[in-house]
Design an enzyme around this catalytic site. Structure first.
Site, short mmCIF file in Angstrom:
data_model
loop_
_atom_site.label_atom_id
_atom_site.label_comp_id
_atom_site.label_asym_id
_atom_site.label_seq_id
_atom_site.Cartn_x
_atom_site.Cartn_y
_atom_site.Cartn_z
N VAL A 141 5.95 -10.28 -4.01
CA VAL A 141 6.30 -8.87 -4.21
C VAL A 141 7.70 -8.63 -3.64
O VAL A 141 8.01 -9.02 -2.50
CB VAL A 141 5.28 -7.94 -3.52
CG1 VAL A 141 5.60 -6.49 -3.83
CG2 VAL A 141 3.86 -8.28 -3.97
N ALA A 168 0.82 -1.21 0.00
CA ALA A 168 0.00 0.00 0.00
C ALA A 168 0.85 1.26 0.00
O ALA A 168 0.46 2.28 -0.57
CB ALA A 168 -0.93 0.00 1.21
N SER A 221 -4.23 -12.15 -4.92
CA SER A 221 -2.88 -12.73 -5.01
C SER A 221 -2.89 -13.85 -6.04
O SER A 221 -3.96 -14.43 -6.31
CB SER A 221 -2.48 -13.31 -3.65
OG SER A 221 -1.25 -13.99 -3.74
N LYS A 270 -6.51 -16.12 0.90
CA LYS A 270 -6.63 -15.24 -0.26
C LYS A 270 -7.69 -15.77 -1.24
O LYS A 270 -8.41 -14.99 -1.86
CB LYS A 270 -5.28 -15.07 -0.96
CG LYS A 270 -4.22 -14.39 -0.12
CD LYS A 270 -4.62 -13.01 0.37
CE LYS A 270 -4.59 -11.94 -0.68
NZ LYS A 270 -4.96 -10.60 -0.10
N PRO A 323 -1.10 -10.31 -7.52
CA PRO A 323 0.37 -10.30 -7.64
C PRO A 323 0.99 -11.63 -7.24
O PRO A 323 0.44 -12.37 -6.42
CB PRO A 323 0.82 -9.21 -6.64
CG PRO A 323 -0.41 -8.72 -5.95
CD PRO A 323 -1.54 -9.61 -6.29
N THR A 340 -6.35 -3.26 0.17
CA THR A 340 -5.10 -4.04 0.24
C THR A 340 -4.97 -4.79 1.56
O THR A 340 -4.20 -5.73 1.66
CB THR A 340 -3.83 -3.16 0.07
OG1 THR A 340 -3.48 -2.56 1.32
CG2 THR A 340 -4.01 -2.09 -0.98
P1 NAP Z 1 1.93 -6.01 4.97
O1 NAP Z 1 2.96 -4.98 4.83
O2 NAP Z 1 1.97 -6.92 6.14
O3 NAP Z 1 0.50 -5.32 4.87
C1 NAP Z 1 -0.67 -5.94 5.33
C2 NAP Z 1 -1.63 -4.85 5.74
O4 NAP Z 1 -2.85 -5.46 6.19
C3 NAP Z 1 -1.10 -3.98 6.86
O5 NAP Z 1 -1.31 -2.64 6.54
C4 NAP Z 1 -1.95 -4.41 8.05
O6 NAP Z 1 -2.21 -3.35 8.94
C5 NAP Z 1 -3.23 -4.81 7.38
N1 NAP Z 1 -3.99 -5.69 8.26
C6 NAP Z 1 -3.70 -6.94 8.67
N2 NAP Z 1 -4.65 -7.37 9.52
C7 NAP Z 1 -5.54 -6.37 9.66
C8 NAP Z 1 -6.74 -6.19 10.40
N3 NAP Z 1 -7.22 -7.13 11.22
N4 NAP Z 1 -7.39 -4.99 10.28
C9 NAP Z 1 -6.93 -4.01 9.50
N5 NAP Z 1 -5.79 -4.12 8.77
C10 NAP Z 1 -5.12 -5.28 8.86
O7 NAP Z 1 1.92 -6.98 3.70
P2 NAP Z 1 1.88 -6.65 2.14
O8 NAP Z 1 2.86 -7.56 1.53
O9 NAP Z 1 1.97 -5.20 1.90
O10 NAP Z 1 0.42 -7.18 1.75
C11 NAP Z 1 -0.58 -6.28 1.28
C12 NAP Z 1 -1.57 -7.06 0.44
O11 NAP Z 1 -0.90 -7.61 -0.68
C13 NAP Z 1 -2.23 -8.24 1.16
O12 NAP Z 1 -3.57 -8.31 0.75
C14 NAP Z 1 -1.44 -9.43 0.64
O13 NAP Z 1 -2.19 -10.63 0.72
C15 NAP Z 1 -1.21 -8.99 -0.79
N6 NAP Z 1 -0.11 -9.68 -1.47
C16 NAP Z 1 1.16 -9.55 -1.02
C17 NAP Z 1 2.19 -10.23 -1.67
C18 NAP Z 1 3.63 -10.12 -1.22
O14 NAP Z 1 4.47 -10.88 -1.71
N7 NAP Z 1 3.96 -9.21 -0.32
C19 NAP Z 1 1.90 -11.02 -2.79
C20 NAP Z 1 0.59 -11.11 -3.23
C21 NAP Z 1 -0.42 -10.42 -2.56
P3 NAP Z 1 -1.34 -3.06 10.24
O15 NAP Z 1 -0.22 -2.16 9.79
O16 NAP Z 1 -2.28 -2.42 11.16
O17 NAP Z 1 -0.83 -4.39 10.74
#
Ligand code: NAP
Length: 351
Positions: free
Chosen positions: A196, A19, A130, A169, A193, A86
């Protein structure tokens, strides 16, 4: 593409790794961003966003929300034309997958989308799903029609006990499509994605992406890395894909956003040229039989996972993302070097 600045847009999980770059793109385009976070008082964790907003034409407002708190997105969504959803927990090692992954992912998606149905201003929702909603293991690519992942493929192999993150997911994206089909308020678009990679904007990223890349410099992979089939995409390219999915008129459906069909060893090897003399980055392939024998003991890696992923090519068709969203993918060497350098600068590998 014209990025409209007429109405604010909502970004859920705005504090996260993915994000962060999306919020930056929006702010630089002059958009007013409603940033939904669990803890708006955690100013240190949000400082990167505030400082980008300070120097950008757009502006940011933080809202306190929680995926599990029904109705908590209503105020943040009010007046917004687009919702970028996200927020979802991204973790691999969890004790209670139902509570830690499935419930926030699925109930959270329901919470956000049902609030959108009640919010007159919302026209489009972009859900960050994802490739994990399409596959659990690299071998699933081979059993897909044509031998590769496309937007028509759904994950049928994940469960509560096997690859629960992928399961979360899959269920969350299915829930989103189900809700979207029963209403006429908004158009739903998903971004799917692969892994990442690339630098984070925040000082302390918690995304699982960093745990994976950290192991390439902390000695965990000094004997080598398995040729474990994965896809990879740069976080900055992914942000642009999200913006296009939000603002381009004619986009529809799911979008695989993955720059490269690759494997874990290749990602590691991309670091040799610049860092190989100073850090124990993986250089050679760990034979499958070794990973199979010791994986469960040392790394808690199930044998089924080894069988279905190591030395198995991962393949996905990213042509829709290039055509419909205009995504151009940078080389993964650049993403890996930028990410690794950031980890070095942050003292990640300091003893
Ligand atoms: P991240 O940095 O851990 O971000 C996850 C976000 O979700 C954080 O902002 C977190 O907020 C929020 N979150 C988790 N539990 C929550 C809850 N109960 N209520 C409100 N917010 C909550 O991970 P990211 O890699 O950026 O992932 C973002 C998105 O991309 C996700 O949907 C993930 O499945 C998807 N994605 C990621 C990858 C990858 O390789 N990184 C690949 C494919 C898809 P807090 O800051 O408050 O914890």
């Amino acid at each position: 593409m014209k990025v409209s600045t007429d109405a604010p847009v909502l970004v859920t999980g705005a504090s996260g790794y993915v994000a962060g770059w999306l919020v930056r793109e929006l702010l630089e385009a002059g958009v007013t961003v409603h940033a939904a976070v669990r803890n708006p008082d955690h100013t240190a964790g949000l400082a990167h966003l505030t400082s980008i907003a300070d120097g950008a034409p757009g502006s940011i407002r933080f809202f306190k929300t929680d995926l599990l708190d029904e109705g908590s997105y209503a105020e943040a969504m009010n007046g917004c034309s687009i919702v970028f959803h996200t927020a979802s927990p991204f973790a691999v090692n969890v004790r209670n997958p139902k509570k830690e992954l499935i419930e926030p992912a699925v109930n959270g998606t329901r919470n956000v989308l049902e609030t959108a149905i009640k919010t007159k201003s919302v026209e489009r929702i972009v859900v960050t799903s994802s490739c994990a909603a399409m596959y659990s293991d690299a071998i699933d690519c081979h059993s897909a029609p044509g031998g590769l992942l496309t937007e028509d493929v759904w994950n049928t192999t994940a469960s509560l006990s096997y690859q629960p993150y992928s399961y979360s997911k899959t269920l969350a994206e299915k829930e989103a499509w189900k809700i979207a089909a029963g209403q006429e308020r908004f158009k739903l678009v998903t971004i799917n994605p692969s892994l990442v990679i690339g630098p984070a904007l925040s000082k302390k990223p918690t995304s699982e992406s960093f745990n994976i890349v950290r192991q390439m410099g902390d000695g965990t992979m000094k004997q080598g890395a398995p040729k474990l089939g994965i896809g990879a995409v740069d976080v900055r390219d992914l942000a642009k894909a999200h913006v296009a999915a939000g603002f381009l008129e004619e986009v529809e459906g799911r979008h695989i956003v993955s720059g490269h069909n690759t494997n874990l060893l290749e990602l590691g090897k991309s670091l040799i040229e610049k860092y190989g003399d100073r850090y124990p980055v993986p250089r050679k392939s760990l034979p499958k039989w070794i990973v199979w024998a010791v994986g469960p003991i040392i790394g808690g890696i199930p044998r089924k996972f080894v069988t279905n992923n190591v030395d198995i090519k991962w393949r996905a068709d990213n042509s829709k993302s290039k055509q419909a969203l205009g995504v151009t993918y940078r080389p993964f060497k650049e993403s890996m070097e930028d990410m690794f350098q950031q980890m070095i600068d942050a003292g990640t590998f300091r003893k």
